[in-house]
Scaffold this active site. Structure first.
Site, PDB file in Angstrom:
ATOM      1  N   SER A  52      -9.792   1.591   2.457  1.00  0.00           N
ATOM      2  CA  SER A  52      -8.875   2.330   1.609  1.00  0.00           C
ATOM      3  C   SER A  52      -7.786   1.477   0.964  1.00  0.00           C
ATOM      4  O   SER A  52      -7.155   1.951   0.017  1.00  0.00           O
ATOM      5  CB  SER A  52      -8.209   3.439   2.424  1.00  0.00           C
ATOM      6  OG  SER A  52      -7.399   2.868   3.426  1.00  0.00           O
ATOM      7  N   SER A  85     -10.177  -0.687   6.627  1.00  0.00           N
ATOM      8  CA  SER A  85      -9.494  -0.499   5.339  1.00  0.00           C
ATOM      9  C   SER A  85      -8.751  -1.709   4.788  1.00  0.00           C
ATOM     10  O   SER A  85      -8.289  -1.681   3.653  1.00  0.00           O
ATOM     11  CB  SER A  85      -8.518   0.674   5.431  1.00  0.00           C
ATOM     12  OG  SER A  85      -9.225   1.881   5.351  1.00  0.00           O
ATOM     13  N   LYS A 135       0.847  -1.195   0.000  1.00  0.00           N
ATOM     14  CA  LYS A 135       0.000   0.000   0.000  1.00  0.00           C
ATOM     15  C   LYS A 135       0.881   1.243   0.000  1.00  0.00           C
ATOM     16  O   LYS A 135       1.922   1.262   0.665  1.00  0.00           O
ATOM     17  CB  LYS A 135      -0.902  -0.030   1.240  1.00  0.00           C
ATOM     18  CG  LYS A 135      -1.992   1.021   1.259  1.00  0.00           C
ATOM     19  CD  LYS A 135      -2.888   0.833   2.488  1.00  0.00           C
ATOM     20  CE  LYS A 135      -4.012   1.858   2.532  1.00  0.00           C
ATOM     21  NZ  LYS A 135      -4.900   1.668   3.695  1.00  0.00           N
TER      22      LYS A 135
END
Lengths: 94, 479
Positions: free
Chosen positions: B143, B167, B68
């Protein structure tokens, strides 16, 4: 109820420039969100202790010993603007 | 055999038996990225990885992994999918990255995310939206949507995400993969770009439960550079992978099955409970009475912490620097104001403003302090149940993936897609999402299992048993 002036005040605190249309849009958004958040007012929390953190930690200290760290040169590689080993910013005092 | 469609543990077996090579695995992943990432858009940038054949054999886990875009990788750009960090190259490795590098992992690239991890759809990104591999006009969740989509599209063997209010778990649920949010303090966050420090936790996104345990083995552990990391022994999580839930007591929170839960999601979760019942677990309806206050509490705490954490992006040191054309206040103040005006996207501004407002004089007691008190009530609900139950079970998200664009103009309805996930962050407990079926539209559905702090082994045991007795995890997208 949050007003557009409240939003502009918070923006000044948060150091974010807002265009007028942004401020009015944010006021509407925040009004809706705060209205939802106000459901917390239905709870009686007078005698409840706040939880800011889930771990029972107080101050966490490390042993005081010298260890390798980043050099000034390595750190300044990320700078937007630098001068004489420092981060350079626009003029602060006229 | 397409190597990129295998799990990490299958590939490690192949490597051990000399049936494949790290180069061949990496090559198959790169080919898949070339083929499908123009449609999925899981990655924001790729690293030019070369596997050194001399060191490859001594490496323990030479498996390609997606990271990420909010974890610092030495000398690589890391931006949190935000304009404000464009060009920022970290001068150090996050602890998780350091551990991965040491294990021989091949960092293929940075995956897309909602800017500063604020969002549930990966639409709030300065690079544009990521698409759900199962249905390209749907969101992958967020996310960590890029990480989940990359794994689902076999553009990575596994990936790392971060979870502040769901997330990791919600995108795992939307993309039909396994996502684990470990206990707060289990994985070091040194080098993770902070969003809400009392809630953030790093975790694995994988194709199955075995891989989740394997990857947690690599990244878990105490780190003195993160003062919130907990100095507790790290077990070998593979030992927890037992196909046996006999005698386990699992609670079903009734508040997770109320209005708003899509019937298809409900049916899939009930069927999963039935499957575990058949393997000998016992279930009882329980109550988490403060569930409905979770989202409100979460948005006060998370935004307040974010307004403070994101104060550092001011144009002084790194990232971008912007100045207005005309002077408004003073050259320095103008730089702060304009850099943040230009650098942050709409949702990030919304949250900084909400956090600043709830911390500001006159509103602190009504919002921030009240939020912290309700957080105690939410945490107490869980503590009480975990004195009696081994785990709790329910849906990960009330719906399957929604259409791109559907919720961008309605922040509150976007927030509510995390209604079942935020409580685990507020309470610090571990939780996992595993695939448990598909909707009629063939969109994946996720089952969430929660346990008490540091009971990741319990999560793995239940999730593994479920997985061994179903085959949802074997279904994959062919892009």
């Amino acid at each position: 109820m949050i007003s557009e002036n409240d939003v502009k005040y918070a923006a000044a605190l948060a150091r974010i420039h807002l265009e007028d249309d942004e401020a009015s849009r944010l006021t509407k958004d925040l009004e809706k969100i705060l209205d939802y958040i106000n459901k917390l007012n239905t709870l009686d929390v007078k005698d409840v202790q706040p939880t800011s953190h889930v771990l029972p930690l107080k101050n966490v200290y490390r042993e005081d010993r010298i260890r390798p760290s980043l050099t000034q040169k390595e750190v300044l590689k990320i700078s937007v603007e630098q001068q004489e080993g420092s981060f350079k910013v626009p003029k602060v005092i006229e | 055999m397409e190597l990129n469609r295998q799990t990490a543990h299958e590939l490690l077996d192949l490597l051990k038996n000399k049936k494949t090579t790290p180069e061949a695995i990496l090559d198959s992943v790169h080919k898949q990225i070339q083929k499908s990432d123009k449609d999925v858009k899981a990655y924001v940038r790729l690293n030019q990885n070369k596997v050194d054949p001399k060191t490859a054999n001594s490496r323990s886990v030479p498996i390609p992994i997606g990271i990420k875009d909010n974890m610092c990788i030495l000398d690589e750009e890391t931006t949190c999918s935000s304009r404000i960090l464009k060009g920022f190259k970290a001068p150090y490795d996050a602890t998780v990255i350091e551990k991965l590098k040491k294990s021989g992992a091949i960092l293929i690239g940075n995956t897309n995310m909602d800017e500063f991890a604020m969002g549930s759809s990966t639409e709030n990104s300065c690079y544009g939206a990521t698409h759900n591999p199962w249905k390209l006009d749907c969101v992958p969740g967020g996310s960590s949507g890029g990480s989940a989509a990359a794994v689902a599209a076999s553009e990575a063997i596994w990936a790392i995400g971060s979870d502040t209010g769901g997330s990791i778990r919600q995108p795992a649920s939307f993309c039909g993969v396994v996502g684990l949010k470990p206990t707060y303090g289990r994985v070091s966050r040194y080098g993770l770009i902070a969003f809400a420090s009392s809630l953030d936790q790093i975790g694995p996104i994988t194709k199955d439960v075995t891989d989740s345990a394997l990857l947690l083995n690599v990244i878990a552990g105490y780190d003195e550079r993160d003062s919130t990391s907990v100095n507790a022994p790290v077990p070998d999580y593979r030992q927890a992978l037992k196909n046996n839930v006999k005698g386990l007591k699992i609670g079903i929170p009734k508040e997770y099955f109320v209005q708003g839960l899509h019937p298809e999601v409900k049916n899939a979760v009930m069927a999963a409970i039935e499957a575990l019942k058949n393997k000998g677990a016992t279930f009882k309806k329980v109550s988490l009475p403060h569930t409905e206050y979770g989202i409100a509490t979460y948005y006060i705490t998370a935004t307040s912490e974010a307004s403070s954490n994101l104060a550092r992006y001011d144009g002084v040191q790194y990232g971008i620097r912007e100045l207005p054309k005309k002077t408004r206040k003073s050259p320095l103040l103008d730089m702060y104001d304009e850099t943040r005006h230009v650098g942050f996207g709409a949702e990030v501004k919304r949250r900084i403003m909400l956090g600043t407002y709830s911390l500001s004089s006159g509103y602190y007691d009504a919002y921030y302090l009240k939020g912290l008190k309700v957080r105690t009530l939410i945490k107490n609900d869980f503590d009480k149940l975990f004195s009696e139950f081994d785990a709790l079970i329910g849906p990960t998200s009330p719906t399957t993936a929604f259409k791109i664009g559907d919720k961008v103009n309605d922040p509150l309805s976007m927030y509510l897609s995390d209604i079942y996930t935020v409580s685990a962050n507020l309470s610090g407990i571990p939780a996992i999402s595993v695939p448990c079926g598909f909707s009629k539209e063939r969109l994946p559905i996720g089952l969430q299992i929660m346990a008490k702090p540091f009971a990741e082994e319990m999560l793995f045991r239940i999730a593994y048993t479920y997985e061994q007795n179903t085959d949802w995890h074997k279904q994959s997208v062919n892009l």
